[in-house]
Design a protein around this motif. Structure first.
Motif, PDB file in Angstrom:
ATOM      1  N   ASN A  77      -0.836 -38.829 -31.268  1.00  0.00           N
ATOM      2  CA  ASN A  77      -1.696 -38.269 -30.113  1.00  0.00           C
ATOM      3  C   ASN A  77      -2.507 -37.218 -30.467  1.00  0.00           C
ATOM      4  OD1 ASN A  77       0.071 -40.226 -28.429  1.00  0.00           O
ATOM      5  ND2 ASN A  77       1.689 -38.552 -28.640  1.00  0.00           N
ATOM      6  N   GLN A  78      -3.600 -37.078 -29.557  1.00  0.00           N
ATOM      7  CA  GLN A  78      -4.555 -36.050 -29.773  1.00  0.00           C
ATOM      8  C   GLN A  78      -4.025 -34.714 -29.122  1.00  0.00           C
ATOM      9  OE1 GLN A  78      -7.711 -35.645 -31.353  1.00  0.00           O
ATOM     10  NE2 GLN A  78      -6.688 -37.247 -32.707  1.00  0.00           N
ATOM     11  N   MET A 110      -4.938 -39.519 -43.121  1.00  0.00           N
ATOM     12  CA  MET A 110      -4.554 -38.268 -42.548  1.00  0.00           C
ATOM     13  C   MET A 110      -5.097 -37.876 -41.272  1.00  0.00           C
ATOM     14  SD  MET A 110      -5.989 -34.479 -44.098  1.00  0.00           S
ATOM     15  CE  MET A 110      -7.353 -35.412 -44.566  1.00  0.00           C
ATOM     16  N   PRO A 111      -4.501 -38.646 -40.166  1.00  0.00           N
ATOM     17  CA  PRO A 111      -5.009 -38.366 -38.814  1.00  0.00           C
ATOM     18  C   PRO A 111      -5.069 -36.992 -38.320  1.00  0.00           C
ATOM     19  CG  PRO A 111      -2.932 -39.745 -38.847  1.00  0.00           C
ATOM     20  CD  PRO A 111      -3.005 -38.957 -40.039  1.00  0.00           C
ATOM     21  N   GLU A 112      -6.248 -36.779 -37.763  1.00  0.00           N
ATOM     22  CA  GLU A 112      -6.631 -35.669 -37.288  1.00  0.00           C
ATOM     23  C   GLU A 112      -6.327 -35.593 -35.686  1.00  0.00           C
ATOM     24  OE1 GLU A 112     -11.031 -33.678 -37.423  1.00  0.00           O
ATOM     25  OE2 GLU A 112     -10.749 -34.375 -35.400  1.00  0.00           O
ATOM     26  N   ILE A 113      -5.655 -34.509 -35.431  1.00  0.00           N
ATOM     27  CA  ILE A 113      -4.896 -34.234 -33.915  1.00  0.00           C
ATOM     28  C   ILE A 113      -5.535 -33.348 -33.159  1.00  0.00           C
ATOM     29  CG2 ILE A 113      -2.581 -35.362 -34.675  1.00  0.00           C
ATOM     30  CD1 ILE A 113      -1.405 -32.407 -34.904  1.00  0.00           C
ATOM     31  N   SER A 114      -6.328 -32.452 -33.606  1.00  0.00           N
ATOM     32  CA  SER A 114      -7.038 -31.510 -32.865  1.00  0.00           C
ATOM     33  C   SER A 114      -7.973 -30.956 -33.637  1.00  0.00           C
ATOM     34  CB  SER A 114      -6.075 -30.539 -32.441  1.00  0.00           C
ATOM     35  OG  SER A 114      -6.782 -29.591 -31.188  1.00  0.00           O
ATOM     36  N   LEU A 115      -9.266 -30.478 -33.171  1.00  0.00           N
ATOM     37  CA  LEU A 115     -10.320 -29.758 -33.792  1.00  0.00           C
ATOM     38  C   LEU A 115     -10.716 -28.782 -32.813  1.00  0.00           C
ATOM     39  CD1 LEU A 115     -12.189 -29.741 -35.968  1.00  0.00           C
ATOM     40  CD2 LEU A 115     -13.726 -31.377 -34.821  1.00  0.00           C
ATOM     41  N   PHE A 116     -10.717 -27.431 -33.179  1.00  0.00           N
ATOM     42  CA  PHE A 116     -11.288 -26.330 -32.237  1.00  0.00           C
ATOM     43  C   PHE A 116     -11.740 -25.328 -33.120  1.00  0.00           C
ATOM     44  CE2 PHE A 116      -6.759 -26.087 -32.705  1.00  0.00           C
ATOM     45  CZ  PHE A 116      -6.224 -24.630 -32.860  1.00  0.00           C
ATOM     46  N   ARG A 117     -12.687 -24.666 -32.447  1.00  0.00           N
ATOM     47  CA  ARG A 117     -13.317 -23.342 -33.117  1.00  0.00           C
ATOM     48  C   ARG A 117     -13.413 -23.538 -34.644  1.00  0.00           C
ATOM     49  NH1 ARG A 117     -11.207 -18.568 -29.224  1.00  0.00           N
ATOM     50  NH2 ARG A 117     -11.090 -19.899 -27.364  1.00  0.00           N
ATOM     51  N   GLY A 118     -13.874 -24.735 -35.237  1.00  0.00           N
ATOM     52  CA  GLY A 118     -14.028 -24.855 -36.573  1.00  0.00           C
ATOM     53  C   GLY A 118     -12.697 -25.222 -37.257  1.00  0.00           C
ATOM     54  N   ILE A 119     -11.445 -25.065 -36.728  1.00  0.00           N
ATOM     55  CA  ILE A 119     -10.267 -25.713 -37.240  1.00  0.00           C
ATOM     56  C   ILE A 119      -9.993 -26.964 -37.208  1.00  0.00           C
ATOM     57  CG2 ILE A 119      -7.902 -24.984 -37.472  1.00  0.00           C
ATOM     58  CD1 ILE A 119      -8.668 -22.220 -36.147  1.00  0.00           C
ATOM     59  N   ARG A 120      -9.705 -27.600 -38.133  1.00  0.00           N
ATOM     60  CA  ARG A 120      -9.146 -28.852 -38.141  1.00  0.00           C
ATOM     61  C   ARG A 120      -7.703 -28.960 -38.373  1.00  0.00           C
ATOM     62  NH1 ARG A 120      -9.843 -33.587 -42.488  1.00  0.00           N
ATOM     63  NH2 ARG A 120      -9.548 -35.473 -41.122  1.00  0.00           N
ATOM     64  N   MET A 144       5.813 -31.689 -32.223  1.00  0.00           N
ATOM     65  CA  MET A 144       7.381 -32.292 -32.681  1.00  0.00           C
ATOM     66  C   MET A 144       7.261 -33.780 -32.404  1.00  0.00           C
ATOM     67  SD  MET A 144       8.828 -30.122 -34.491  1.00  0.00           S
ATOM     68  CE  MET A 144      10.209 -31.650 -34.630  1.00  0.00           C
ATOM     69  N   GLN A 145       6.615 -34.201 -31.138  1.00  0.00           N
ATOM     70  CA  GLN A 145       6.494 -35.636 -30.828  1.00  0.00           C
ATOM     71  C   GLN A 145       5.668 -36.335 -31.832  1.00  0.00           C
ATOM     72  OE1 GLN A 145       4.214 -36.415 -27.031  1.00  0.00           O
ATOM     73  NE2 GLN A 145       5.672 -38.518 -26.934  1.00  0.00           N
ATOM     74  N   ASN A 146       4.427 -35.690 -32.253  1.00  0.00           N
ATOM     75  CA  ASN A 146       3.426 -36.354 -33.135  1.00  0.00           C
ATOM     76  C   ASN A 146       4.405 -36.491 -34.658  1.00  0.00           C
ATOM     77  OD1 ASN A 146       1.284 -37.119 -31.810  1.00  0.00           O
ATOM     78  ND2 ASN A 146       0.294 -35.527 -32.332  1.00  0.00           N
ATOM     79  N   ASN A 189      10.137 -32.923 -44.510  1.00  0.00           N
ATOM     80  CA  ASN A 189      10.494 -31.954 -43.712  1.00  0.00           C
ATOM     81  C   ASN A 189      10.330 -30.421 -44.414  1.00  0.00           C
ATOM     82  OD1 ASN A 189      11.432 -33.055 -41.497  1.00  0.00           O
ATOM     83  ND2 ASN A 189      13.383 -33.854 -42.479  1.00  0.00           N
ATOM     84  N   PRO A 190      10.186 -29.631 -43.703  1.00  0.00           N
ATOM     85  CA  PRO A 190      10.363 -29.347 -42.292  1.00  0.00           C
ATOM     86  C   PRO A 190       9.162 -29.741 -41.671  1.00  0.00           C
ATOM     87  CG  PRO A 190       9.688 -27.120 -43.399  1.00  0.00           C
ATOM     88  CD  PRO A 190       9.883 -28.281 -44.545  1.00  0.00           C
ATOM     89  N   PRO A 191       9.222 -30.031 -40.452  1.00  0.00           N
ATOM     90  CA  PRO A 191       7.966 -30.469 -39.535  1.00  0.00           C
ATOM     91  C   PRO A 191       6.987 -29.570 -39.600  1.00  0.00           C
ATOM     92  CG  PRO A 191      10.126 -30.725 -38.275  1.00  0.00           C
ATOM     93  CD  PRO A 191      10.281 -29.939 -39.455  1.00  0.00           C
ATOM     94  N   HIS A 192       5.887 -30.003 -39.759  1.00  0.00           N
ATOM     95  CA  HIS A 192       4.627 -29.184 -40.050  1.00  0.00           C
ATOM     96  C   HIS A 192       3.216 -29.634 -39.860  1.00  0.00           C
ATOM     97  CE1 HIS A 192       5.193 -31.018 -43.973  1.00  0.00           C
ATOM     98  NE2 HIS A 192       3.685 -30.769 -44.203  1.00  0.00           N
ATOM     99  N   PHE A 193       2.435 -29.136 -39.892  1.00  0.00           N
ATOM    100  CA  PHE A 193       0.925 -29.653 -39.655  1.00  0.00           C
ATOM    101  C   PHE A 193       0.006 -28.989 -40.835  1.00  0.00           C
ATOM    102  CE2 PHE A 193       1.067 -26.413 -36.432  1.00  0.00           C
ATOM    103  CZ  PHE A 193       0.016 -25.655 -36.560  1.00  0.00           C
ATOM    104  N   HIS A 194      -1.187 -29.570 -40.970  1.00  0.00           N
ATOM    105  CA  HIS A 194      -2.038 -29.021 -41.745  1.00  0.00           C
ATOM    106  C   HIS A 194      -3.201 -28.312 -41.034  1.00  0.00           C
ATOM    107  CE1 HIS A 194      -0.591 -31.303 -45.432  1.00  0.00           C
ATOM    108  NE2 HIS A 194       0.165 -31.853 -44.519  1.00  0.00           N
ATOM    109  N   ALA A 195      -3.918 -27.230 -41.399  1.00  0.00           N
ATOM    110  CA  ALA A 195      -4.925 -26.377 -40.642  1.00  0.00           C
ATOM    111  C   ALA A 195      -5.878 -26.319 -41.979  1.00  0.00           C
ATOM    112  CB  ALA A 195      -4.415 -25.454 -39.969  1.00  0.00           C
ATOM    113  N   GLU A 196      -7.189 -26.600 -41.485  1.00  0.00           N
ATOM    114  CA  GLU A 196      -8.197 -26.495 -42.549  1.00  0.00           C
ATOM    115  C   GLU A 196      -9.418 -25.684 -41.728  1.00  0.00           C
ATOM    116  OE1 GLU A 196      -9.591 -29.829 -44.460  1.00  0.00           O
ATOM    117  OE2 GLU A 196      -7.686 -30.633 -44.337  1.00  0.00           O
TER     118      GLU A 196
END
Length: 85
Positions: A80-81, A1-11, A67-69, A20-27
């Motif tokens: 992409n990051q 599971m590729p990490e695409i961003s990390l900020f303020r403790g949110i991965r 969406m590109q990712n 589908n539907p296009p989505h991402f996971h936030a932890e």
């Protein structure tokens, strides 16, 4: 599971095998949720109110990149990051 961003403790991650539907996971801490990229709605799970507000704002700012990712993930290509909030 590729990490695409990390900020303020949110991965933020995306899975290559997600459907589908296009989505991402936030932890954040012990919290997890799935966010629909297009609608900006939580599909499953939860985050604390402050972190949810941040991740939804981030989604709005980076919808095209997300969406590109999503398309790259469907093609099993490197993701992409995305700039943190």
């Amino acid at each position: 599971m590729p990490e695409i961003s990390l900020f303020r403790g949110i991965r933020v991650t995306m899975y290559y095998t997600d459907n589908n539907p296009p989505h991402f996971h936030a932890e954040y801490g012990g919290y997890k949720c799935l966010v629909d990229i297009v609608s900006g709605c939580v599909l499953n799970g939860s985050l604390p109110a402050r972190q949810l507000k941040l991740i939804l704002a981030w989604n709005e700012l980076h919808r095209d990149e997300l969406m590109q990712n999503w398309e790259l993930a469907k093609e099993n290509r490197e993701l992409n990051q995305i700039t943190p909030l």
